[in-house]
Design an enzyme around this catalytic site. Structure first.
Site, PDB file in Angstrom:
ATOM      1  N   SER A  15       0.818  -1.211   0.000  1.00 40.75           N
ATOM      2  CA  SER A  15       0.000   0.000   0.000  1.00 40.75           C
ATOM      3  C   SER A  15       0.856   1.266   0.000  1.00 40.75           C
ATOM      4  CB  SER A  15      -0.950   0.001   1.203  1.00 40.75           C
ATOM      5  OG  SER A  15      -0.221  -0.037   2.405  1.00 40.75           O
ATOM      6  N   ARG A  16       2.122   1.134   0.347  1.00 35.51           N
ATOM      7  CA  ARG A  16       2.975   2.335   0.336  1.00 35.51           C
ATOM      8  C   ARG A  16       4.449   1.978   0.243  1.00 35.51           C
ATOM      9  NH1 ARG A  16       2.367   4.011   6.683  1.00 35.51           N
ATOM     10  NH2 ARG A  16       2.267   1.868   7.394  1.00 35.51           N
ATOM     11  N   VAL A  65       0.021 -10.623   7.133  1.00 30.63           N
ATOM     12  CA  VAL A  65       0.783 -11.812   6.750  1.00 30.63           C
ATOM     13  C   VAL A  65       1.392 -12.550   7.944  1.00 30.63           C
ATOM     14  CG1 VAL A  65       1.285 -11.020   4.410  1.00 30.63           C
ATOM     15  CG2 VAL A  65       2.880 -10.470   6.278  1.00 30.63           C
ATOM     16  N   ASN A  91       7.354  -8.472   0.804  1.00 31.29           N
ATOM     17  CA  ASN A  91       7.841  -7.128   1.119  1.00 31.29           C
ATOM     18  C   ASN A  91       7.336  -6.614   2.472  1.00 31.29           C
ATOM     19  OD1 ASN A  91       8.734  -4.223   0.371  1.00 31.29           O
ATOM     20  ND2 ASN A  91       6.539  -4.051   0.780  1.00 31.29           N
ATOM     21  N   SER A 143      17.018  -6.363   4.138  1.00 31.64           N
ATOM     22  CA  SER A 143      17.518  -5.019   4.459  1.00 31.64           C
ATOM     23  C   SER A 143      19.017  -5.109   4.684  1.00 31.64           C
ATOM     24  CB  SER A 143      16.858  -4.506   5.735  1.00 31.64           C
ATOM     25  OG  SER A 143      17.611  -3.419   6.248  1.00 31.64           O
ATOM     26  N   TYR A 156      14.492  -6.084  14.208  1.00 36.09           N
ATOM     27  CA  TYR A 156      14.368  -5.914  12.753  1.00 36.09           C
ATOM     28  C   TYR A 156      15.534  -6.580  12.025  1.00 36.09           C
ATOM     29  CZ  TYR A 156      13.544  -3.381   8.346  1.00 36.09           C
ATOM     30  OH  TYR A 156      13.298  -3.049   7.033  1.00 36.09           O
ATOM     31  N   ALA A 158      17.446  -9.003  13.061  1.00 36.74           N
ATOM     32  CA  ALA A 158      17.332 -10.467  13.196  1.00 36.74           C
ATOM     33  C   ALA A 158      16.313 -11.007  12.193  1.00 36.74           C
ATOM     34  CB  ALA A 158      16.929 -10.845  14.615  1.00 36.74           C
ATOM     35  N   LYS A 160      15.431  -9.752   9.368  1.00 34.16           N
ATOM     36  CA  LYS A 160      15.902  -9.610   7.993  1.00 34.16           C
ATOM     37  C   LYS A 160      17.070 -10.558   7.691  1.00 34.16           C
ATOM     38  CE  LYS A 160      13.002  -6.462   6.565  1.00 34.16           C
ATOM     39  NZ  LYS A 160      11.982  -6.823   5.543  1.00 34.16           N
TER      40      LYS A 160
END
Lengths: 249, 249
Positions: A15-16, A65, A91, A143, A156, A158, A160
């Site tokens: 959505s963005r 998700v 994503n 990332s 975050y 971990a 990724k």
């Protein structure tokens, strides 16, 4: 040129930000796109309109998700539209940044749930049809911090790093079925997520980027488009870093 | 004679597994008191404790459910209380899963991620609180090659280890100013009970790709973990050291 004509692509968290640009880019190149969103229906509909405006085909579809049942429902809905993704872009991602010592159990677990388990659940649901067809493209958006680590992002980074490793093993496990699994690792990209960073943190990051600027969501989408296209059919199990030289492999 | 880890205490998880046990022995030989955390095979851990006592150090046993936040905090608090501190942490407890992704259940995904990744977070957070006050610490996470090389049937397992690798790097960045180093040791094919669960033909395939064509010994991995625990290793942090006979380069 429509290299993706006849293909169906599911982009989660579209959505963005980066997800929205990926959805537009895939649609612009001929794919029908399912624009997944979790909470921002209006934004997702805007992406669908953008795509319609350039003559592409898209629809919005809600699912969180991180919830296995939600992902099941999502794929049931896609299936009822006879929409079987040959391209899956994992994503969807959230951040809950804090100093390591201050991260709560929930801060850690919820980021793992969306960023990692979400990708695992979607991959599991998308695989059977890709296997049947003997072709598929799965692109996981990781990332730079999954490779380099980053203070304030234990959860975050971990999630990724785990996603990148998941991607590699999927490439090995499903290569024989013609399924390509790759990772795109964005660096410092101008999005809502990074707009929230303090100015001094942003300046510090810019100093560590040889190209001297932040990247755009569109530049990440370009890498995804390449990996989704047949011209990259010999590429699997790789990480493509879109980071202006911020982290070198 | 002075030993390099005299007056230090090491907490070691996975004490009932070969690599954890080997690490415990090496550190005891260097003079460290040993807190052994285990989740199974208490008899075996008691035998290990008896061996450790012969090195003239103190040893205590702690039953740990690594996937539970409260258990992790409880064991860390108890070890700090009983020994007057914990200076070194070797996390050698890893739940293994070899299963095609499509057959892997949500419960199995949760179990592997919770034990290997989130459990590591719980333990490191509890320990780092103490180490930061003490302004000294060594954290060593034991992971495996699947996270880097990818492995069929190990998608979720490898994800959990890739997550720990990234977490290791973030913690190194966050805790470095307090003299706490955080590193990972990534194992190759190691001669343990676990490897007996892997198909012999698959092991041969891997060994064909490796440079040193034999299984690694648990003590070889423990040698590197021991080295990272020494006070002289303070310039090594945020690294993944691969002990794998050149299986992955």
């Amino acid at each position: 040129m429509t290299p993706l004509a006849g293909r169906c692509a599911l982009v989660t968290g579209a959505s963005r930000g980066i997800g929205a640009e990926i959805a537009v880019s895939l649609a612009q190149n001929g794919a029908a796109v399912a624009v997944n969103y979790s909470g921002s229906r209006v934004k997702a509909e805007e992406v669908v309109s953008r795509i319609a405006h350039i003559g592409g085909s898209a629809f919005a579809v809600q699912a969180s998700v991180g919830d296995a049942k939600g992902v099941q429902t999502l794929f049931a809905e896609l299936s009822s539209r006879s929409f079987e993704p040959d391209i899956l872009v994992n994503n969807a991602g959230i951040t809950k940044d804090n100093l390591f010592m201050r991260l709560s159990d929930e801060d850690f677990e919820s980021v793992i749930a969306v960023n990692l388990k979400g990708a695992i659940f979607c991959t599991k649901q998308a695989l059977p049809n890709m296997i049947k067809r003997g072709y598929g493209k799965i692109i996981n958006i990781s990332s730079v911090v999954g490779y380099s680590g980053n203070a304030g992002q234990a959860n975050y980074s971990a999630s990724k790093g785990a996603l990148s490793a998941f991607s590699r093993s999927c490439a090995v496990e499903f290569g024989a079925f013609g399924i390509r699994v790759n990772t795109v690792a964005p660096g410092f990209i101008e999005t809502d997520m990074t707009a929230a960073l303090p100015e001094d943190v942003k300046l510090g990051m810019l100093k560590s980027i040889p190209l001297g600027r932040a990247g755009s969501a569109e530049e990440v989408a370009n890498a995804v488009l390449w990996l989704a296209s047949p011209i990259s059919d010999y590429i699997t199990g790789q990480s493509i870093h879109v980071n202006g030289g911020m982290y070198l492999q | 004679m002075n030993k390099p880890l005299d007056a230090k205490t090491a907490l070691i998880t996975g004490a009932s597994y070969e690599v954890g046990a080997a690490c415990a022995l090496k550190l005891a030989q260097d003079g460290a008191n040993i807190a052994l955390a285990y989740d199974a095979d208490k008899d075996q851990v008691e035998q290990l404790a008896a061996e450790i006592i012969r090195e003239g150090v103190d040893v205590k046993l702690f039953e740990l459910s690594i996937g539970e936040s409260a258990s992790c905090k409880g064991v860390v608090d108890a070890a700090i209380e009983l020994f007057g501190g914990v200076d070194i942490f070797i996390n050698a407890q890893t739940a293994f899963l070899s299963k095609p992704l499509l057959e892997t259940t949500e419960q199995e995904i949760d179990y592997i991620l919770q034990n290997n990744l989130t459990g590591t977070f719980y333990l490191c957070r509890a320990l780092a609180r103490y180490m930061m006050k003490k302004r000294w610490g060594r954290i060593i996470n034991i992971i495996g090659f699947a996270a880097f090389l990818g492995a069929a049937g190990e998608t979720v397992f490898s994800a959990s280890l890739g997550g720990v690798a990234a977490l290791t790097k973030t913690l190194a960045r966050e805790l470095g100013s307090r003299n706490i180093t955080v590193n990972a040791v990534s194992l190759g094919l190691t001669d343990t009970k676990l490897i007996k669960r892997v198909d012999n033909l698959l092991i041969d395939d891997y060994l064909n790709c490796a440079i040193v064509k034999r299984l690694g010994a648990p003590s070889e991995a423990a040698d590197i973990a021991r080295c990272l625990a020494l006070p002289t290793s303070e310039y090594i942090t945020g690294q993944v050291v691969h002990v794998n006979g050149g299986l992955y380069i």
